[in-house]
Design an enzyme around this catalytic site. Structure first.
Site, PDB file in Angstrom:
ATOM      1  N   LYS A 186       8.283 -31.525  16.584  1.00  0.00           N
ATOM      2  CA  LYS A 186       8.726 -32.858  16.199  1.00  0.00           C
ATOM      3  C   LYS A 186       9.865 -33.352  17.111  1.00  0.00           C
ATOM      4  CE  LYS A 186       5.937 -33.519  12.665  1.00  0.00           C
ATOM      5  NZ  LYS A 186       4.956 -32.436  12.483  1.00  0.00           N
TER       6      LYS A 186
HETATM    7  C1  LIG Z   1       4.512 -32.278  10.801  1.00  0.00           C
HETATM    8  C2  LIG Z   1       4.062 -33.147   9.705  1.00  0.00           C
HETATM    9  C3  LIG Z   1       4.232 -32.817   8.352  1.00  0.00           C
HETATM   10  C4  LIG Z   1       4.668 -31.480   7.871  1.00  0.00           C
HETATM   11  O1  LIG Z   1       5.732 -30.921   8.454  1.00  0.00           O
HETATM   12  P1  LIG Z   1       5.896 -29.337   8.591  1.00  0.00           P
HETATM   13  O2  LIG Z   1       7.363 -29.250   8.854  1.00  0.00           O
HETATM   14  O3  LIG Z   1       5.077 -28.874   9.758  1.00  0.00           O
HETATM   15  O4  LIG Z   1       5.527 -28.716   7.308  1.00  0.00           O
HETATM   16  C5  LIG Z   1       3.886 -33.757   7.396  1.00  0.00           C
HETATM   17  N1  LIG Z   1       3.344 -34.933   7.721  1.00  0.00           N
HETATM   18  C6  LIG Z   1       3.132 -35.279   8.999  1.00  0.00           C
HETATM   19  C7  LIG Z   1       2.554 -36.620   9.300  1.00  0.00           C
HETATM   20  C8  LIG Z   1       3.460 -34.390  10.030  1.00  0.00           C
HETATM   21  O5  LIG Z   1       3.200 -34.729  11.287  1.00  0.00           O
END
Ligand SMILES: *Cc1c(COP(=O)(O)O)cnc(C)c1O
Length: 405
Positions: A186
């Site tokens: 992210k």
């Molecule tokens: C990455 C992501 C999540 C979940 O995050 P994690 O930290 O990997 O559990 C939820 N929604 C979206 C749209 C994402 O891209």
């Protein structure tokens, strides 16, 4: 997209502060931690940076969504409207609280189509959960109006749009609650982590307790805390929060680079008249982690994807239509209701019914879409080279098709 690309001494320093004391947990151990509270510091920094009243860190973005839903009282008997194009975590979280994910078509914003949302509302609808996919945002004014009209909760899954804004407000801070993920890919990372953001004190207090076995966190002595409701362990660790604390201080640096690289590459693609781009409801608020672009037909898009693969330039370009994680078409486990623990038969039937609907409107969008992830490491020279190759591929495919006619 990713803050991990620019790992630095700043992250090392914050992590080392925690390693020095050895207090890796975010609660308690007040003496031995010697004033080091990375999780609390990161929560304060999140409130400051994104302009929300409260922030509750969690162990992941998925945990943040589950926490937010519980705190918002979403559960048995409820339906949550969420898009057909998202990361699987969005519907996983809805299922985790025992509610029904009602998947709804996306439009050319690659997010919830407000008209499709209206058509999906039933007496059981409790919340609308837009997902601000690939760095840009849903049409929040339209969705807010629907929520107001039908007395629904607005929960923003902003996990992929850290640093994006809508009409001057940070994505994730506009609804009743919003979430970020700080997983490894992210915009900013904690390695693993997430946050629930809200301006509602009640939602924050519930999120705070829910992520730590229901502790009310009112006492000095953890053992003497009361448990007004049942919670779970979705805590972040101090080591993870330390990474995030360094990253949030660098977020502007990341976003500036991201926007610059995005602009340079997009300009090159825009020179081809057959290419169009995702509609961005507030262009100034695009976090620019991806360029999402369309070709006129599925056939042309597939041909471009194949040619990019043949030329070795596909990595970093996502054809979501064939992707196992992000689009309804390949979510067979959801369509067949494949859970490890038994679901109530009624719930399972509803979940499967919703997952097996017709998503033709989404298909016409997603089958023509390619998203190009923006790297923070590209030099201008590399962007030029990349852009020229991509333009070359598209032109080649277009001219071959013209000949074939
Ligand atoms: C990455 C992501 C999540 C979940 O995050 P994690 O930290 O990997 O559990 C939820 N929604 C979206 C749209 C994402 O891209």
């Amino acid at each position: 997209m990713p803050g991990y690309e620019l790992w630095s001494d700043k992250e090392r320093k914050e992590v080392n502060d925690v390693l020095e004391t050895g207090i890796l947990m975010r609660y308690g151990f007040d003496g031995p931690r010697k004033g080091i509270w990375k999780s609390k510091e990161l929560e304060a920094a999140i409130c400051n940076t994104f302009g929300c009243a409260y922030a509750q860190l969690t162990s992941s973005g998925t945990a943040a969504l589950t926490t937010a839903m519980s705190a918002l009282g979403i559960g048995y008997g409820d339906e949550v409207i969420t898009p057909s194009f998202t990361f699987v975590a969005s519907f996983e979280a809805v299922l985790s609280v025992g509610a029904v994910p009602v998947l709804v078509d996306v439009d050319d914003t690659l997010t919830l189509d407000p008209e499709a949302v209206r058509r999906a509302i039933t007496p059981k609808t409790k919340a609308i959960m837009p997902v601000h996919m690939c760095g840009s945002m849903a049409d929040l004014d339209a969705l807010k109006a629907i929520c107001a009209e039908h007395h629904l909760i607005l929960l923003e899954d902003a996990c992929q749009s850290i640093g994006g804004t809508y009409k001057g407000k940070a994505l994730g801070t506009i609804g009743d609650a919003g979430t970020f993920s700080f997983d490894f890919v992210k915009t900013m990372t904690c390695a693993e982590g997430g946050v629930v953001m809200t301006n509602r004190e009640d939602i924050f207090i519930k999120s705070d307790g829910y992520t730590d076995h229901g502790h009310d966190h009112k006492g000095v002595d953890r053992g003497a805390d009361l448990h007004p409701f049942i919670g779970y362990n979705y805590r972040i660790s101090e080591l993870h929060a330390a990474v995030g604390l360094a990253q949030i201080q660098r977020l502007n640096e990341f976003l500036t680079l991201q926007k610059k690289n995005h602009g340079l590459l997009k300009n090159m693609l825009a020179a081809i008249p057959e290419i169009s781009f995702r509609r961005v409801p507030d262009p100034a608020g695009d976090s620019c982690s991806f360029i999402s672009w369309f070709l006129p037909t599925e056939e042309l898009t597939r041909a471009v994807v194949m040619e990019m693969k043949a030329q070795g330039i596909l990595p970093g370009n996502f054809y979501w239509y064939d992707n196992n994680w992000h689009y309804i078409r390949k979510w067979d486990h959801l369509k067949t209701g494949e859970t490890l623990n038994a679901l109530h038969p009624e719930l399972k039937a509803r979940v499967m019914q919703e997952a097996n609907k017709d998503f033709a409107a989404s298909d016409t969008i997603m089958s023509r879409c390619i998203s190009t992830a923006i790297s923070l490491l590209w030099s201008e020279e590399q962007i030029r080279e990349k852009g020229e190759k991509m333009v070359g591929v598209v032109k080649k495919v277009l001219s071959e098709q013209a000949v074939a006619r």
